[in-house]
Design a protein around this motif. Structure first.
Motif, mmCIF file in Angstrom:
data_model
loop_
_atom_site.group_PDB
_atom_site.id
_atom_site.type_symbol
_atom_site.label_atom_id
_atom_site.label_comp_id
_atom_site.label_asym_id
_atom_site.label_seq_id
_atom_site.Cartn_x
_atom_site.Cartn_y
_atom_site.Cartn_z
ATOM 1 N N TYR A 215 25.631 -48.910 -41.777
ATOM 2 C CA TYR A 215 24.277 -49.435 -41.740
ATOM 3 C C TYR A 215 23.783 -49.824 -43.129
ATOM 4 O O TYR A 215 23.159 -50.882 -43.301
ATOM 5 N N GLN B 103 19.311 -57.419 -44.000
ATOM 6 C CA GLN B 103 17.930 -57.078 -43.646
ATOM 7 C C GLN B 103 16.949 -57.657 -44.652
ATOM 8 O O GLN B 103 17.089 -57.465 -45.856
ATOM 9 N N LYS C 161 22.294 -53.415 -44.005
ATOM 10 C CA LYS C 161 20.921 -53.524 -44.499
ATOM 11 C C LYS C 161 20.881 -54.289 -45.824
ATOM 12 O O LYS C 161 20.041 -55.171 -46.020
#
Length: 101
Positions: A72, A80, A76
């Motif tokens: 993750y 993100q 990210k």
């Protein structure tokens, strides 16, 4: 349809959903939350919960790696974006609608 066939089809559809989300990293989680009331993190939570219900050792971070197709933190950093004020307002409005029900 047999339970086995149903499970196989559901698993195939889930794998396709994951592949689609991994291919479309430009789609932000907040956009998914606004439009569909779930995001990649929700899928990971559901995955980890399903594993726990079955006594299978998959924690949330492991589930996120399965859903995101990478750790993750890496996703990210790569994909993100900061939520815009408009996105935050739309998300808050969606949450208020849910709370009012």
């Amino acid at each position: 349809m047999s339970d086995t066939h149903s499970t196989e089809l559901e698993a195939a559809a889930f794998r396709q959903l994951l592949a689609h989300l991994q291919k479309h990293a430009e789609v932000q989680n907040i956009e998914l939350m606004i439009l569909a009331d779930f995001c990649r993190n929700c899928l990971a939570k559901w995955y980890a919960a399903a594993a726990a219900e079955r006594g299978i050792a998959v924690d949330y971070e492991q589930a996120r790696e399965i859903v995101y197709g990478m750790p993750y933190a890496e996703w990210k950093e790569k994909y993100q974006l900061e939520a815009t004020p408009e996105q935050l307002a739309a998300y808050q409005a969606r949450q208020k609608l849910k709370d009012d029900k």
